[in-house]
Design a protein around this motif. Structure first.
Motif, PDB file in Angstrom:
ATOM      1  N   UNK A  29      -1.551   7.598  -4.747  1.00 12.51           N
ATOM      2  CA  UNK A  29      -1.223   7.009  -6.056  1.00 12.51           C
ATOM      3  C   UNK A  29      -2.438   6.279  -6.609  1.00 12.51           C
ATOM      4  N   UNK A  30      -3.442   7.034  -7.053  1.00 12.05           N
ATOM      5  CA  UNK A  30      -4.720   6.424  -7.451  1.00 12.05           C
ATOM      6  C   UNK A  30      -4.630   5.439  -8.608  1.00 12.05           C
ATOM      7  N   UNK A  31      -3.627   5.550  -9.455  1.00  9.26           N
ATOM      8  CA  UNK A  31      -3.544   4.616 -10.586  1.00  9.26           C
ATOM      9  C   UNK A  31      -2.827   3.316 -10.226  1.00  9.26           C
ATOM     10  N   UNK A  32      -2.200   3.269  -9.049  1.00 12.90           N
ATOM     11  CA  UNK A  32      -1.427   2.088  -8.683  1.00 12.90           C
ATOM     12  C   UNK A  32      -2.153   1.255  -7.631  1.00 12.90           C
ATOM     13  N   UNK A  33      -3.193   0.551  -8.106  1.00 13.70           N
ATOM     14  CA  UNK A  33      -3.857  -0.415  -7.236  1.00 13.70           C
ATOM     15  C   UNK A  33      -2.915  -1.594  -6.975  1.00 13.70           C
ATOM     16  N   UNK A  34      -3.220  -2.375  -5.963  1.00 20.56           N
ATOM     17  CA  UNK A  34      -2.433  -3.577  -5.690  1.00 20.56           C
ATOM     18  C   UNK A  34      -2.445  -4.493  -6.907  1.00 20.56           C
ATOM     19  N   UNK A  35      -3.608  -4.636  -7.534  1.00 27.78           N
ATOM     20  CA  UNK A  35      -3.735  -5.505  -8.711  1.00 27.78           C
ATOM     21  C   UNK A  35      -2.844  -5.025  -9.849  1.00 27.78           C
ATOM     22  N   UNK A  36      -2.776  -3.708 -10.077  1.00 27.33           N
ATOM     23  CA  UNK A  36      -1.960  -3.199 -11.185  1.00 27.33           C
ATOM     24  C   UNK A  36      -0.474  -3.338 -10.867  1.00 27.33           C
ATOM     25  N   UNK A  37      -0.091  -3.152  -9.623  1.00 21.16           N
ATOM     26  CA  UNK A  37       1.312  -3.360  -9.253  1.00 21.16           C
ATOM     27  C   UNK A  37       1.706  -4.814  -9.496  1.00 21.16           C
ATOM     28  N   UNK A  38       0.803  -5.739  -9.145  1.00 19.89           N
ATOM     29  CA  UNK A  38       1.100  -7.150  -9.371  1.00 19.89           C
ATOM     30  C   UNK A  38       1.245  -7.479 -10.852  1.00 19.89           C
ATOM     31  N   UNK A  39       0.549  -6.725 -11.688  1.00 26.83           N
ATOM     32  CA  UNK A  39       0.675  -6.914 -13.133  1.00 26.83           C
ATOM     33  C   UNK A  39       2.126  -6.748 -13.576  1.00 26.83           C
ATOM     34  N   UNK A  40       2.795  -5.724 -13.046  1.00 26.27           N
ATOM     35  CA  UNK A  40       4.178  -5.447 -13.441  1.00 26.27           C
ATOM     36  C   UNK A  40       5.191  -6.141 -12.530  1.00 26.27           C
ATOM     37  N   UNK A  90      -1.495   1.469  -3.490  1.00 28.82           N
ATOM     38  CA  UNK A  90      -0.276   1.600  -2.698  1.00 28.82           C
ATOM     39  C   UNK A  90      -0.193   3.020  -2.144  1.00 28.82           C
ATOM     40  N   UNK A  91       0.188   3.135  -0.888  1.00 30.38           N
ATOM     41  CA  UNK A  91       0.292   4.454  -0.255  1.00 30.38           C
ATOM     42  C   UNK A  91      -0.992   4.950   0.367  1.00 30.38           C
ATOM     43  N   UNK A  92      -2.118   4.218   0.178  1.00 29.08           N
ATOM     44  CA  UNK A  92      -3.385   4.631   0.796  1.00 29.08           C
ATOM     45  C   UNK A  92      -3.217   4.765   2.313  1.00 29.08           C
ATOM     46  N   UNK A  93      -3.709   5.854   2.857  1.00 30.71           N
ATOM     47  CA  UNK A  93      -3.694   6.068   4.304  1.00 30.71           C
ATOM     48  C   UNK A  93      -5.086   5.762   4.832  1.00 30.71           C
ATOM     49  N   UNK A  94      -5.169   4.887   5.835  1.00 33.07           N
ATOM     50  CA  UNK A  94      -6.443   4.419   6.379  1.00 33.07           C
ATOM     51  C   UNK A  94      -6.545   4.748   7.866  1.00 33.07           C
ATOM     52  N   UNK A 143     -10.224  -4.736  -1.541  1.00 36.34           N
ATOM     53  CA  UNK A 143      -9.491  -5.828  -2.173  1.00 36.34           C
ATOM     54  C   UNK A 143      -8.437  -5.252  -3.105  1.00 36.34           C
ATOM     55  N   UNK A 144      -7.723  -6.121  -3.786  1.00 38.22           N
ATOM     56  CA  UNK A 144      -6.575  -5.711  -4.596  1.00 38.22           C
ATOM     57  C   UNK A 144      -6.954  -4.781  -5.744  1.00 38.22           C
TER      58      UNK A 144
END
Length: 552
Positions: free
Chosen positions: A186-197, A115-119, A109-110
């Motif tokens: 980019x471990x610190x840039x979760x989807x949720x944190x990107x949405x914050x900004x 961002x940038x995670x390779x799956x 989930x978010x």
């Protein structure tokens, strides 16, 4: 029926199971027949092919979805249980596939996807490889799907939007496959944190710059951060060099109707940065004329380097339109400042209803074109004195059946009560025209209970006269200013202080909003909400009673 086990959405993600794979075809939306969407997606049985543009045979409205950067939409099914409780009226629709997702999972989930995670999908080491590219930015179609106004906005406020993948290596996928995290850049840039900004802390310049530099972030979101950086830099330059009057050459002058002439103005020294020069529909340009007058006009189209105005010769002109019609010619150079966007388009609305008369068309034409181009439901009600009084006729004709034309010379009349009373659910209204039309629109929308946030009034003339009054400027040494019967507070403020901004000068845009510390004010214009009027006023049109205390 047993309840599914609780899922800790904050727990780290390493692997998850692909519960469902879904695809859909474009078709009219339920409740909005004029809009096509691929949001209704059905479960796929067995393996399906994944290409660089997504799952084979899955269709999208490419205005908002699909393409290499939005090839696959993932969503956490665990959100649905909470949404059912929060919105019982739509509970039956909150189930897997409700958000139009391609991949249904339960844990990812978010909060734990970055961002940038390779799956990798499936057990085959040479199988499908995906990369998280963007947080989804839901559009008005979610509001329509669930019949909940402003629901799309709520999803990003609560970080329940899902995210997009780009395809690094095509392959096949099916329900039951394992989704495994291969690389986290980019471990610190979760989807949720990107949405914050992206949505909630939009003015954090340091974070905007950091996010603008992330190459893995898809261009839709990265472009927003890059644009903010460019605007912040431009604002800093402007503060050092204000006032910044720019010279524009008149490139074209075209008679549109017996009363309306259009002008194309081209910057003598263009802005090099495309992001800085970009201009959304609904902007104004403040023009300094050779006769010493300063006037604000709606921009019909263009950007900050080249744009078009439409100007009507008004019988009661104080010299502005008369000068532009009779004196300004192709090749002349005039000065322009404060090119400003008037309103933020309410993209959560499913239907956009524009009502204009005469030159009022110039405020809305580019908005209507833009919204129709990105597949919104648009209707333009346009009233003219006669057929020969229609400006920009070729563009009106291209809008096709989205335009309802009222020709006064043939007895046709614009019925504002009928327009407002007959509008569809989740509509937004826009009005621009002469004083009589605007007064009728204000009266009818109030009678019919239209909320302030669901209507926009764009005046192109303003009543600025009134009794003289005084204003004490509290943050400028309590300086006392006297404002005469035919003067505006804005004019007097700008005569005494350099840092007083303005744009439209008729109370539409709110650029000249100042603080109201004490005193009674006759509020005019449309840019202030009711709850703002106790502590603010519009310097361009509003007038004080007796003596007021303000702050600029």
């Amino acid at each position: 029926m047993a309840q599914p086990p609780a899922v800790d959405l904050w727990a780290p993600f390493i692997t998850d199971t692909l519960l469902e794979v879904r695809t859909g075809k474009m078709k009219p939306m339920r409740g909005l027949d004029t809009v096509q969407s691929g949001i209704d997606k059905l479960r796929c049985e067995g393996p399906v092919k994944v290409t660089s543009t997504g799952i084979d045979e899955d269709e999208h409205d490419y205005t908002f979805h699909g393409g290499p950067e939005k090839a696959i939409h993932g969503f956490c099914s665990t959100h649905y249980a909470a949404l059912q409780k929060e919105y019982p009226s739509a509970a039956q629709d909150f189930k897997p596939g409700g958000f139009g997702e391609n991949f249904v999972t339960a844990h990812m989930n978010e909060r734990n996807v970055c961002i940038g995670d390779v799956m990798a999908v499936g057990d085959d080491v040479s199988g499908t490889l995906l990369q998280v590219s963007l947080p989804r930015q839901p559009c008005f179609k979610l509001n329509t799907r669930f019949q909940l106004k402003d629901f799309a906005v709520t999803t990003w406020k609560t970080s329940r939007t899902g995210w997009y993948y780009r395809v690094l290596r095509p392959g096949k996928v099916q329900a039951g496959d394992t989704i495994r995290l291969v690389e986290r850049r980019h471990p610190k840039w979760t989807i949720e944190r990107i949405q914050e900004y992206l949505h909630r802390k939009t003015d954090d310049e340091a974070m905007n710059a950091e996010l603008a530099a992330i190459e893995e972030l898809g261009p839709e979101s990265r472009g927003q951060f890059k644009s903010r950086v460019a605007k912040a830099e431009a604002k800093a330059r402007k503060a050092l060099n204000a006032p910044n009057w720019r010279n524009f050459k008149v490139a074209e002058k075209t008679r549109q109707t017996p009363r309306i002439v259009s002008f194309v103005l081209e910057a003598v020294e263009p802005i090099a940065d495309e992001d800085e020069a970009e201009l959304m529909p609904g902007a104004h340009a403040k023009v300094k004329l050779g006769n010493g007058l300063v006037r604000a006009y709606s921009i019909v189209d263009g950007d900050k380097n080249k744009f078009q105005l439409g100007i009507s010769l008004e019988p009661s002109s104080r010299g502005g339109s008369k000068y532009m019609h009779e004196t300004v010619e192709v090749g002349d150079v005039i000065q322009v400042v404060a090119i400003t966007e008037a309103i933020e388009l309410p993209l959560a609305a499913s239907n956009h209803i524009f009502v204009a008369a005469g030159i009022g068309l110039t405020a809305f034409l580019s908005m209507a074109e833009f919204l129709k181009r990105i597949n919104y439901s648009v209707v333009l009600h346009y009233a003219v004195r006669s057929a020969e009084e229609v400006p920009f006729r070729d563009r009106i004709e291209k809008l096709g059946d989205s335009v309802v034309l009222y020709d006064k010379s043939t007895g046709q009349r614009l019925d504002i009560r009928g327009v407002v009373g007959g509008m569809k659910w989740n509509s937004h209204l826009y009005f621009c025209g002469p004083k009589r039309l605007m007064e009728e629109a204000a009266r009818e929308t109030k009678i019919l209970g239209i909320l302030d946030k669901e209507v926009h009034f764009e005046a192109f003339e303003a009543d600025i006269s009134g009794d003289p009054f005084e204003a004490v400027v509290a943050n400028k040494g309590n300086k006392i200013l006297k404002i005469g019967e035919e003067e505006t507070l804005l004019e007097i403020l700008q005569a005494h202080f350099e840092d007083v901004a303005s744009s439209c000068s008729v109370g539409n845009c709110g650029t000249c909003k100042i603080g109201l510390k004490e005193g009674r004010v006759d509020h005019r214009g449309t840019a202030l909400a009711e709850d703002e009027k106790e502590i603010s006023m519009l310097a361009c049109v509003s007038r004080g009673t007796g003596c007021i205390t303000i702050e600029i």
